[in-house]
Design a protein around this motif. Structure first.
Motif, PDB file in Angstrom:
ATOM      1  N   CYS A  39       0.854  -1.184   0.000  1.00  0.00           N
ATOM      2  CA  CYS A  39       0.000   0.000   0.000  1.00  0.00           C
ATOM      3  C   CYS A  39       0.890   1.233   0.000  1.00  0.00           C
ATOM      4  O   CYS A  39       1.817   1.335   0.794  1.00  0.00           O
ATOM      5  N   GLU A  40       0.598   2.170  -0.892  1.00  0.00           N
ATOM      6  CA  GLU A  40       1.364   3.407  -0.970  1.00  0.00           C
ATOM      7  C   GLU A  40       0.563   4.560  -0.395  1.00  0.00           C
ATOM      8  O   GLU A  40      -0.630   4.682  -0.651  1.00  0.00           O
ATOM      9  N   THR A  41       1.229   5.400   0.391  1.00  0.00           N
ATOM     10  CA  THR A  41       0.676   6.656   0.852  1.00  0.00           C
ATOM     11  C   THR A  41       1.544   7.754   0.241  1.00  0.00           C
ATOM     12  O   THR A  41       2.583   7.459  -0.358  1.00  0.00           O
ATOM     13  N   PRO A  42       1.169   9.011   0.388  1.00  0.00           N
ATOM     14  CA  PRO A  42       2.026  10.068  -0.169  1.00  0.00           C
ATOM     15  C   PRO A  42       3.447  10.071   0.392  1.00  0.00           C
ATOM     16  O   PRO A  42       4.381  10.488  -0.284  1.00  0.00           O
ATOM     17  N   ASP A  43       3.619   9.584   1.621  1.00  0.00           N
ATOM     18  CA  ASP A  43       4.927   9.649   2.261  1.00  0.00           C
ATOM     19  C   ASP A  43       5.674   8.337   2.391  1.00  0.00           C
ATOM     20  O   ASP A  43       6.839   8.328   2.751  1.00  0.00           O
ATOM     21  N   ALA A  44       4.991   7.215   2.152  1.00  0.00           N
ATOM     22  CA  ALA A  44       5.638   5.935   2.446  1.00  0.00           C
ATOM     23  C   ALA A  44       5.030   4.798   1.641  1.00  0.00           C
ATOM     24  O   ALA A  44       3.967   4.944   1.033  1.00  0.00           O
ATOM     25  N   VAL A  45       5.726   3.684   1.678  1.00  0.00           N
ATOM     26  CA  VAL A  45       5.205   2.427   1.142  1.00  0.00           C
ATOM     27  C   VAL A  45       5.137   1.457   2.311  1.00  0.00           C
ATOM     28  O   VAL A  45       6.087   1.354   3.108  1.00  0.00           O
ATOM     29  N   TYR A  46       4.008   0.776   2.429  1.00  0.00           N
ATOM     30  CA  TYR A  46       3.803  -0.219   3.478  1.00  0.00           C
ATOM     31  C   TYR A  46       3.765  -1.595   2.847  1.00  0.00           C
ATOM     32  O   TYR A  46       3.179  -1.770   1.778  1.00  0.00           O
ATOM     33  N   VAL A  47       4.366  -2.558   3.529  1.00  0.00           N
ATOM     34  CA  VAL A  47       4.406  -3.929   3.059  1.00  0.00           C
ATOM     35  C   VAL A  47       3.883  -4.829   4.178  1.00  0.00           C
ATOM     36  O   VAL A  47       4.366  -4.770   5.310  1.00  0.00           O
ATOM     37  N   GLY A  48       2.879  -5.631   3.838  1.00  0.00           N
ATOM     38  CA  GLY A  48       2.352  -6.616   4.781  1.00  0.00           C
ATOM     39  C   GLY A  48       2.985  -7.959   4.490  1.00  0.00           C
ATOM     40  O   GLY A  48       3.094  -8.372   3.337  1.00  0.00           O
ATOM     41  N   SER A  49       3.411  -8.654   5.531  1.00  0.00           N
ATOM     42  CA  SER A  49       4.127  -9.902   5.324  1.00  0.00           C
ATOM     43  C   SER A  49       3.445 -11.066   6.032  1.00  0.00           C
ATOM     44  O   SER A  49       2.573 -10.890   6.879  1.00  0.00           O
ATOM     45  N   ASN A  50       3.895 -12.244   5.676  1.00  0.00           N
ATOM     46  CA  ASN A  50       3.396 -13.480   6.263  1.00  0.00           C
ATOM     47  C   ASN A  50       4.332 -13.890   7.395  1.00  0.00           C
ATOM     48  O   ASN A  50       5.290 -14.604   7.183  1.00  0.00           O
ATOM     49  N   GLY A  51       4.072 -13.373   8.586  1.00  0.00           N
ATOM     50  CA  GLY A  51       4.842 -13.794   9.744  1.00  0.00           C
ATOM     51  C   GLY A  51       5.645 -12.720  10.438  1.00  0.00           C
ATOM     52  O   GLY A  51       6.001 -12.868  11.602  1.00  0.00           O
TER      53      GLY A  51
END
Length: 188
Positions: A39-51
């Protein structure tokens, strides 16, 4: 502004991919080899992981850092119209977070009305509500203002894969045996 390209082959999510996100392919997140959401926001990129939970890379230094208080398995991420981030988790339900501060604003689990806590897909609707696709063939609608959760579809003999809006009124649900389309307002 970056040109948007589909990235379905790179990540399970159906959203979009920008060239800046290509950097994700060149960074190693310790213990997070199984990326489930982006997921991208104007200030950052978020990454969801498995674990290993949720990770954030700000656009200024690009370094990934773990986000505290996130569940271990973050299966999907979306932004709503107000700029809040919604996390679907595997076993911990749905979490609403302010991405600028990292503050958890709300958590929704089976104790609050979800039929399961295994979330496969989240989609914000034009109506301001959050549509929740759950693994065991369940679609529910969450009103963020009231916390009310309404069941729209339930077929536990199937596995839900994803949700998408074709237009403002048609929700497409992909399940293990095909597609279901519905108007979430009139088809209750």
């Amino acid at each position: 502004r970056s040109t948007l390209f589909p990235y379905t082959t790179l990540f399970r999510s159906r959203d979009s991919y920008t060239p800046w996100s290509q950097a994700l392919l060149h960074f190693h997140i310790p213990g997070a080899d199984d990326i489930l959401a982006l997921c991208e926001t104007p200030d950052a990129v978020y990454v969801g992981s498995n674990g290993t939970g949720l990770w954030k890379a700000d656009r200024y230094d690009g370094e990934f850092r773990p986000v505290p208080h996130a569940p271990n398995i973050v299966s999907c991420l979306v932004l709503d119209g107000a700029g809040d981030m919604w996390m679907g988790s595997w076993g911990d339900g749905v979490i609403r977070m302010d991405p600028s501060s990292g503050r958890i604003k709300a958590r929704y689990t089976s104790a609050d009305g979800l039929l399961t806590n295994s979330i496969m897909s989240l989609r914000p609707g034009k109506d301001g509500q959050i549509y929740i696709g759950q693994y065991q063939g369940v679609v529910q609608r969450l009103n963020p203002s009231t916390g009310e959760i309404v069941t729209l579809f339930e077929d536990r003999s199937t596995n839900l894969r994803d949700l998408s809006f074709v237009n403002d009124s048609t929700l497409v649900v992909t399940i293990s045996v095909g597609l279901v389309t519905m108007n979430p307002v009139t088809d209750l």
